[in-house]
Design a protein around this motif. Structure first.
Motif, short mmCIF file in Angstrom:
data_model
loop_
_atom_site.label_atom_id
_atom_site.label_comp_id
_atom_site.label_asym_id
_atom_site.label_seq_id
_atom_site.Cartn_x
_atom_site.Cartn_y
_atom_site.Cartn_z
N UNK A 37 0.81 -1.21 0.00
CA UNK A 37 0.00 0.00 0.00
C UNK A 37 0.85 1.26 0.00
N UNK A 38 2.10 1.19 0.46
CA UNK A 38 2.92 2.39 0.54
C UNK A 38 3.21 2.96 -0.84
N UNK A 39 3.11 2.13 -1.87
CA UNK A 39 3.33 2.61 -3.24
C UNK A 39 2.19 3.50 -3.73
N UNK A 40 1.04 3.44 -3.08
CA UNK A 40 -0.12 4.22 -3.49
C UNK A 40 -0.19 5.59 -2.81
N UNK A 79 -8.78 6.78 18.40
CA UNK A 79 -8.03 7.23 17.23
C UNK A 79 -7.40 6.07 16.47
N UNK A 80 -6.86 5.11 17.20
CA UNK A 80 -6.27 3.94 16.55
C UNK A 80 -7.34 3.07 15.91
N UNK A 81 -8.52 2.99 16.53
CA UNK A 81 -9.62 2.23 15.92
C UNK A 81 -10.05 2.89 14.60
N UNK A 82 -10.10 4.20 14.58
CA UNK A 82 -10.45 4.91 13.34
C UNK A 82 -9.37 4.68 12.28
N UNK A 83 -8.12 4.68 12.69
CA UNK A 83 -7.02 4.39 11.76
C UNK A 83 -7.19 3.01 11.16
N UNK A 84 -7.56 2.03 11.97
CA UNK A 84 -7.77 0.67 11.47
C UNK A 84 -8.99 0.60 10.56
N UNK A 85 -10.02 1.41 10.84
CA UNK A 85 -11.18 1.46 9.96
C UNK A 85 -10.78 1.97 8.58
N UNK A 90 -9.45 0.94 2.87
CA UNK A 90 -8.47 0.95 1.78
C UNK A 90 -8.29 -0.46 1.24
N UNK A 91 -8.08 -1.44 2.11
CA UNK A 91 -7.88 -2.82 1.66
C UNK A 91 -9.11 -3.34 0.92
N UNK A 92 -10.28 -2.95 1.36
CA UNK A 92 -11.51 -3.36 0.69
C UNK A 92 -11.58 -2.80 -0.73
N UNK A 93 -11.23 -1.53 -0.89
CA UNK A 93 -11.28 -0.92 -2.22
C UNK A 93 -10.25 -1.52 -3.17
N UNK A 94 -9.17 -2.05 -2.63
CA UNK A 94 -8.12 -2.66 -3.45
C UNK A 94 -8.30 -4.18 -3.58
N UNK A 95 -9.38 -4.71 -3.02
CA UNK A 95 -9.66 -6.15 -3.01
C UNK A 95 -8.53 -6.94 -2.33
N UNK A 96 -7.93 -6.34 -1.33
CA UNK A 96 -6.89 -7.00 -0.52
C UNK A 96 -7.54 -7.51 0.75
N UNK A 98 -7.23 -10.10 2.57
CA UNK A 98 -6.43 -10.70 3.64
C UNK A 98 -5.98 -9.66 4.66
N UNK A 99 -5.89 -8.39 4.27
CA UNK A 99 -5.46 -7.34 5.19
C UNK A 99 -6.56 -6.85 6.12
N UNK A 100 -7.80 -7.13 5.77
CA UNK A 100 -8.91 -6.61 6.56
C UNK A 100 -9.02 -7.30 7.91
N UNK A 101 -8.67 -8.56 7.98
CA UNK A 101 -8.79 -9.31 9.24
C UNK A 101 -7.99 -8.70 10.37
N UNK A 102 -6.72 -8.39 10.11
CA UNK A 102 -5.87 -7.83 11.16
C UNK A 102 -6.36 -6.43 11.53
N UNK A 103 -6.85 -5.67 10.54
CA UNK A 103 -7.41 -4.35 10.84
C UNK A 103 -8.63 -4.48 11.74
N UNK A 104 -9.47 -5.47 11.47
CA UNK A 104 -10.68 -5.67 12.28
C UNK A 104 -10.33 -6.08 13.71
N UNK A 105 -9.36 -6.97 13.86
CA UNK A 105 -8.97 -7.43 15.20
C UNK A 105 -8.36 -6.28 16.00
N UNK A 106 -7.41 -5.58 15.40
CA UNK A 106 -6.76 -4.47 16.11
C UNK A 106 -7.74 -3.34 16.40
N UNK A 107 -8.60 -3.04 15.43
CA UNK A 107 -9.60 -2.00 15.64
C UNK A 107 -10.60 -2.39 16.72
N UNK A 108 -10.99 -3.65 16.73
CA UNK A 108 -11.91 -4.13 17.77
C UNK A 108 -11.29 -4.06 19.15
#
Length: 126
Positions: A37-40, A79-85, A90-96, A98-108
């Motif tokens: 994602x850093x390339x974007x 703030x960190x939960x919003x960052x994970x959201x 972003x991962x959803x829009x890029x069809x990535x 596999x990245x959403x799971x860790x975002x959901x766990x950390x955000x939760x």
């Protein structure tokens, strides 16, 4: 509950501190293989995300530990939960997916800390 909150706060703080420090100090060319994602985004945006994560990690622990402005702890968690959201979107829009799971766990977990330190087991200032 107090112990569980402290354990989660410290673990989240360690994870976000490591991730934030890495994003702030590692050249983009070395980050890209692990974090495509850093390339974007511009380098300054990647560094900003790193700073947000690092400051959030500090905010998860330091105000509560020192009991100076402890209301900052649930705000940092929120703030960190919003960052994970945003990361998950972003991962959803890029069809990535596999990245959403860790975002959901950390955000939760961050939302749990925000709720726990604001409503269930607040820490009061000295």
């Amino acid at each position: 509950m107090k112990i569980a909150l402290w354990i989660i706060q410290v673990l989240l703080a360690l994870m976000f501190a490591f991730a934030g420090f890495t994003k702030m100090t590692t050249p983009i060319s070395k980050l890209a293989p692990q974090m495509p994602w850093v390339n974007d985004f511009s380098e300054s945006m990647v560094r900003f995300v790193g700073a947000v994560e690092l400051l959030g990690a500090i905010g998860l622990v330091l105000p509560a530990l020192l009991r100076i402005k402890p209301l900052l702890t649930p705000l940092a968690a929120l703030g960190l939960a919003v960052t994970m959201l945003f990361a998950a979107i972003y991962h959803l829009t890029k069809a990535e997916y596999q990245g959403i799971g860790i975002n959901a766990v950390l955000g939760g977990l961050a939302l749990f800390v925000a709720w726990g330190r604001y409503k269930k087991e607040p820490i009061w200032a000295k």
